[in-house]
Design a protein around this motif. Structure first.
Motif, mmCIF file in Angstrom:
data_model
loop_
_atom_site.group_PDB
_atom_site.id
_atom_site.type_symbol
_atom_site.label_atom_id
_atom_site.label_comp_id
_atom_site.label_asym_id
_atom_site.label_seq_id
_atom_site.Cartn_x
_atom_site.Cartn_y
_atom_site.Cartn_z
ATOM 1 N N UNK A 129 0.837 -1.184 0.000
ATOM 2 C CA UNK A 129 0.000 0.000 0.000
ATOM 3 C C UNK A 129 0.881 1.246 0.000
ATOM 4 N N UNK A 130 0.416 2.269 -0.694
ATOM 5 C CA UNK A 130 1.113 3.558 -0.705
ATOM 6 C C UNK A 130 0.212 4.567 -0.006
ATOM 7 N N UNK A 161 -4.644 5.229 2.358
ATOM 8 C CA UNK A 161 -3.789 4.225 1.700
ATOM 9 C C UNK A 161 -4.410 3.713 0.405
ATOM 10 N N UNK A 162 -3.554 3.396 -0.554
ATOM 11 C CA UNK A 162 -3.980 2.845 -1.841
ATOM 12 C C UNK A 162 -3.241 1.533 -2.070
ATOM 13 N N UNK A 163 -3.973 0.511 -2.471
ATOM 14 C CA UNK A 163 -3.371 -0.787 -2.768
ATOM 15 C C UNK A 163 -2.629 -0.725 -4.103
ATOM 16 N N UNK A 164 -1.343 -1.058 -4.101
ATOM 17 C CA UNK A 164 -0.562 -1.006 -5.333
ATOM 18 C C UNK A 164 -0.067 -2.385 -5.787
ATOM 19 N N UNK A 165 -0.059 -3.360 -4.900
ATOM 20 C CA UNK A 165 0.312 -4.730 -5.252
ATOM 21 C C UNK A 165 -0.561 -5.672 -4.420
ATOM 22 N N UNK A 166 -1.047 -6.740 -5.050
ATOM 23 C CA UNK A 166 -1.760 -7.778 -4.310
ATOM 24 C C UNK A 166 -1.256 -9.146 -4.756
ATOM 25 N N UNK A 167 -1.465 -10.132 -3.924
ATOM 26 C CA UNK A 167 -1.027 -11.500 -4.218
ATOM 27 C C UNK A 167 0.429 -11.544 -4.678
ATOM 28 N N UNK A 182 -4.790 0.405 -13.231
ATOM 29 C CA UNK A 182 -4.502 1.806 -12.993
ATOM 30 C C UNK A 182 -3.189 2.074 -12.288
ATOM 31 N N UNK A 183 -2.574 1.029 -11.728
ATOM 32 C CA UNK A 183 -1.283 1.200 -11.056
ATOM 33 C C UNK A 183 -0.163 1.061 -12.081
ATOM 34 N N UNK A 184 0.768 1.985 -12.034
ATOM 35 C CA UNK A 184 1.864 2.024 -12.997
ATOM 36 C C UNK A 184 2.692 0.738 -12.972
ATOM 37 N N UNK A 185 3.181 0.329 -14.150
ATOM 38 C CA UNK A 185 4.036 -0.853 -14.212
ATOM 39 C C UNK A 185 5.449 -0.557 -13.701
ATOM 40 N N UNK A 196 9.156 -4.814 -2.650
ATOM 41 C CA UNK A 196 8.504 -3.893 -3.579
ATOM 42 C C UNK A 196 9.603 -3.127 -4.287
ATOM 43 N N UNK A 197 9.586 -3.152 -5.604
ATOM 44 C CA UNK A 197 10.547 -2.396 -6.395
ATOM 45 C C UNK A 197 9.818 -1.311 -7.163
ATOM 46 N N UNK A 198 10.365 -0.108 -7.091
ATOM 47 C CA UNK A 198 9.843 1.015 -7.856
ATOM 48 C C UNK A 198 10.946 1.474 -8.795
ATOM 49 N N UNK A 199 10.675 1.435 -10.081
ATOM 50 C CA UNK A 199 11.673 1.842 -11.056
ATOM 51 C C UNK A 199 11.329 3.227 -11.597
#
Lengths: 121, 110
Positions: free
Chosen positions: B38-39, B46-52, B59-62, B75-78
């Motif tokens: 979550x971010x 909070x917003x869910x950005x990754x699940x499972x 809608x979440x950026x790749x 969690x990796x953010x590029x």
């Protein structure tokens, strides 16, 4: 669009009770698990409780077990949290959150804006 | 009910990549695929950005990706952007039939 609106937050004295409500819209409420998550201002998230779509699976964090009760009314698209024997350490923003699926094991994919509970000594 | 362990803070410059770790145990991250991220921007929900573990909601950026190795999720953010500056929380379902969150990581984009 999913919409979750919490209400019921207030300033209460230690030892008293409070009931939070969450009105849900924009999705088929009785298809999904629902949760309560709290956050002390400036601190991290703490999962409080979750309830499956059919109420068959309910659980609580140890910090609230025996004092808080989660419930839902699928006919009213509403989630509730009955909070008894409140303590100063229960002071926090309380968020209502929708699960991704019917069981409480899945991620929380939509959150309400939160309602503030303040417990004074 | 121990919280998952995250670094308190990470920082990097725009355009760089960062990885935030989330250490759990064989009773949560190491057992279940229900690991989520979550971010939360200050003052926001909070917003869910990754699940499972590694799936992104629509809608979440790749630029956001998740993975797991043993009992540790990451969690990796590029291609860091200024808007990525926020708090990031991991969470997992556990054998105790509850959800547990990590303590949160503050990401600063320099």
């Amino acid at each position: 669009e999913v919409h979750l609106v919490e209400s019921g937050g207030d300033l209460v004295q230690s030892g008293r009770s409070l009931r939070l409500s969450c009105a849900a819209s924009g999705f088929i409420f009785d298809d999904f698990a629902m949760h309560w998550v709290r956050q002390v201002p400036g601190k991290g998230l703490e999962w409080v409780s979750g309830i499956s779509w059919n109420r068959n699976n309910i659980n609580y964090a140890d910090s609230v077990k025996g004092r808080f009760t989660i419930s839902r009314d699928n006919a009213k698209n509403s989630l509730y949290l009955q909070m008894n024997s409140l303590r100063v350490e229960d002071t926090a923003f309380y968020y209502c959150a929708k699960g991704r699926s019917s069981a409480i094991s899945f991620a929380l994919d939509n959150w309400g804006q939160g309602t503030l509970v303040t417990v004074s000594s | 009910q121990s919280a998952l362990t995250q670094p308190a803070s990470v920082s990097a410059s725009p355009g760089q990549s960062i990885t935030i770790s989330c250490a759990g145990s064989s009773s949560d991250i190491g057992y279940y695929t229900s690991v989520s991220w979550y971010r939360q921007h200050p003052g926001k929900v909070p917003i869910n950005i990754i699940y499972d573990v590694s799936n992104r909601p629509s809608g979440v950026s790749d630029r956001f990706s998740g993975s797991r190795s043993g009992s540790t999720a990451s969690l990796t953010i590029s291609g860091l952007q200024a808007e990525d500056e926020a708090y990031y929380y991991c969470a997992s379902y556990t054998m105790g039939n509850i959800q547990v969150f990590g303590g949160g990581t503050k990401l600063t984009v320099l």
